[in-house]
Design an enzyme around this catalytic site. Structure first.
Site, mmCIF file in Angstrom:
data_model
loop_
_atom_site.group_PDB
_atom_site.id
_atom_site.type_symbol
_atom_site.label_atom_id
_atom_site.label_comp_id
_atom_site.label_asym_id
_atom_site.label_seq_id
_atom_site.Cartn_x
_atom_site.Cartn_y
_atom_site.Cartn_z
ATOM 1 N N SER A 144 -32.450 29.968 17.662
ATOM 2 C CA SER A 144 -31.758 29.257 16.592
ATOM 3 C C SER A 144 -31.313 30.242 15.512
ATOM 4 O O SER A 144 -32.127 30.882 14.849
ATOM 5 C CB SER A 144 -32.664 28.195 15.971
ATOM 6 N N HIS B 134 -28.276 28.559 19.664
ATOM 7 C CA HIS B 134 -28.463 27.237 19.047
ATOM 8 C C HIS B 134 -28.003 27.322 17.592
ATOM 9 O O HIS B 134 -28.508 28.135 16.810
ATOM 10 C CB HIS B 134 -29.939 26.831 19.133
ATOM 11 N N ASP C 146 -27.372 25.320 14.038
ATOM 12 C CA ASP C 146 -27.762 24.145 13.268
ATOM 13 C C ASP C 146 -26.820 23.901 12.100
ATOM 14 O O ASP C 146 -26.812 24.680 11.142
ATOM 15 C CB ASP C 146 -29.177 24.343 12.708
ATOM 16 N N MET D 201 -25.995 21.561 8.977
ATOM 17 C CA MET D 201 -26.637 20.554 8.105
ATOM 18 C C MET D 201 -25.743 20.257 6.916
ATOM 19 O O MET D 201 -25.176 21.180 6.323
ATOM 20 C CB MET D 201 -27.968 21.102 7.580
ATOM 21 N N HIS E 240 -25.869 21.884 17.101
ATOM 22 C CA HIS E 240 -26.706 20.745 16.720
ATOM 23 C C HIS E 240 -26.247 20.237 15.359
ATOM 24 O O HIS E 240 -26.482 20.891 14.345
ATOM 25 C CB HIS E 240 -28.169 21.236 16.686
ATOM 26 N N MET F 4 -26.518 18.062 12.282
ATOM 27 C CA MET F 4 -27.382 17.212 11.465
ATOM 28 C C MET F 4 -26.532 16.727 10.304
ATOM 29 O O MET F 4 -26.712 17.129 9.149
ATOM 30 C CB MET F 4 -28.613 18.014 10.991
ATOM 31 N N MET G 10 -36.427 16.350 18.610
ATOM 32 C CA MET G 10 -36.926 17.077 17.445
ATOM 33 C C MET G 10 -38.456 17.063 17.455
ATOM 34 O O MET G 10 -39.078 16.001 17.501
ATOM 35 C CB MET G 10 -36.419 16.438 16.139
ATOM 36 N N ASP H 88 -36.827 21.113 20.008
ATOM 37 C CA ASP H 88 -36.315 21.822 18.836
ATOM 38 C C ASP H 88 -37.280 21.711 17.654
ATOM 39 O O ASP H 88 -37.432 20.637 17.072
ATOM 40 C CB ASP H 88 -34.947 21.241 18.467
HETATM 41 C C1 DX5 Z 1 -34.415 22.195 12.370
HETATM 42 C C2 DX5 Z 1 -33.456 22.845 13.319
HETATM 43 C C3 DX5 Z 1 -34.079 23.790 14.271
HETATM 44 C C4 DX5 Z 1 -34.692 24.988 13.613
HETATM 45 C C5 DX5 Z 1 -35.835 25.478 14.471
HETATM 46 O O1 DX5 Z 1 -33.762 21.196 11.666
HETATM 47 O O2 DX5 Z 1 -32.789 21.865 14.094
HETATM 48 O O3 DX5 Z 1 -33.167 24.195 15.273
HETATM 49 O O4 DX5 Z 1 -33.763 26.021 13.416
HETATM 50 O O5 DX5 Z 1 -36.524 26.426 13.770
HETATM 51 P P1 DX5 Z 1 -38.011 26.874 14.113
HETATM 52 O O6 DX5 Z 1 -37.999 27.378 15.519
HETATM 53 O O7 DX5 Z 1 -38.280 27.925 13.098
HETATM 54 O O8 DX5 Z 1 -38.882 25.646 13.974
HETATM 55 ZN ZN ZN Z 2 -31.594 22.524 15.885
#
Ligand code: DX5
Ligand code: ZN
Length: 220
Positions: free
Chosen positions: A9, A34, A36, A38, A67, A69, A138, A176
């Protein structure tokens, strides 16, 4: 054992050295990136958006697993396709018309993913499972890297695996949040196909070796 996909990630990468970190993933045994996204509304944090993904896509030599969010993800499906996303994941909790969104993602030639929060029961995916390429389960509350893994995830993986099999679907299960060398093997044994790891990889003194160890661990 199946070939488990490792997806570092980028949220945990060093954004001032993004190209260096992308090249590291390129030359490692990792399978996907990956990413993220947000929006500060669906989750209480803001990460990165289109310009960063464009820069990542210019250097990445492996599939981009994006991903989202964000609320109203249907507004941006074409945008992410144009940026080079290969897998586009939306949150179950953010979609009023999930089935329509899955179709729209596929129309843009991407694989369609659905993410579920820790409180969301896997049975809610029963009626769409045939249309889902990837379930991003998640194992922490979304919004931040570096949180502790929620143990109830194992039970959910087993339940989801059963739904996938009884419907003859080929959906992959992605885990994740909070993935480390301590839980990777058990997650794969429970039925996981893809492991996302952020802080465990990028917080390590040797991220490339950490990816290699993770990969070896789940293939042994
Ligand atoms: C959280 C993200 C994850 C995050 C995982 O909202 O969707 O992808 O980056 O990070 P770690 O591996 O540090 O928990
Ligand atoms: Zn993620």
């Amino acid at each position: 054992m199946r070939n488990t996909i490792i997806a570092p990630s980028i949220l945990a990468a060093d954004f001032a050295n993004l190209q260096r970190d992308i090249e590291m993933v390129n030359s490692s045994q990792a399978d996907w990136f990956h990413l993220d996204v947000m929006d500060g509304v669906f989750v209480p944090n803001i990460s990165f958006g289109m310009p960063i993904i464009k820069s990542i896509a210019a250097h990445a030599k492996k599939p981009l697993d994006v991903h989202l969010m964000i609320i109203d993800p249907d507004r941006y499906i074409k945008t992410f396709a144009d940026l080079g996303a290969n897998i586009l994941t939306v949150h179950y909790e953010a979609c009023t018309h999930l089935h329509r969104i899955l179709q729209a993602i596929k129309t843009e030639d991407m694989q369609a993913g659905v993410a579920i929060n820790p409180h969301t029961n896997v049975s809610l995916l029963e009626d769409t499972i045939q249309d889902i390429d990837l379930v991003c389960m998640m194992s922490v509350n979304p919004g931040f890297g570096g949180q502790s893994f929620i143990e109830n995830t194992y039970k959910k993986i087993k339940q989801l695996r059963q739904i996938i099999e009884s419907n003859g679907a080929s959906t992959k299960i992605e885990i994740d949040g909070g993935v480390t060398n301590k839980n990777a093997k058990q997650l794969v044994e429970a039925g996981a196909d893809v492991l996302v790891a952020g802080s465990y990889v990028f917080g390590a003194s040797n991220p490339m070796e950490t990816i290699q160890d993770l990969k070896k661990l789940v293939q042994a």
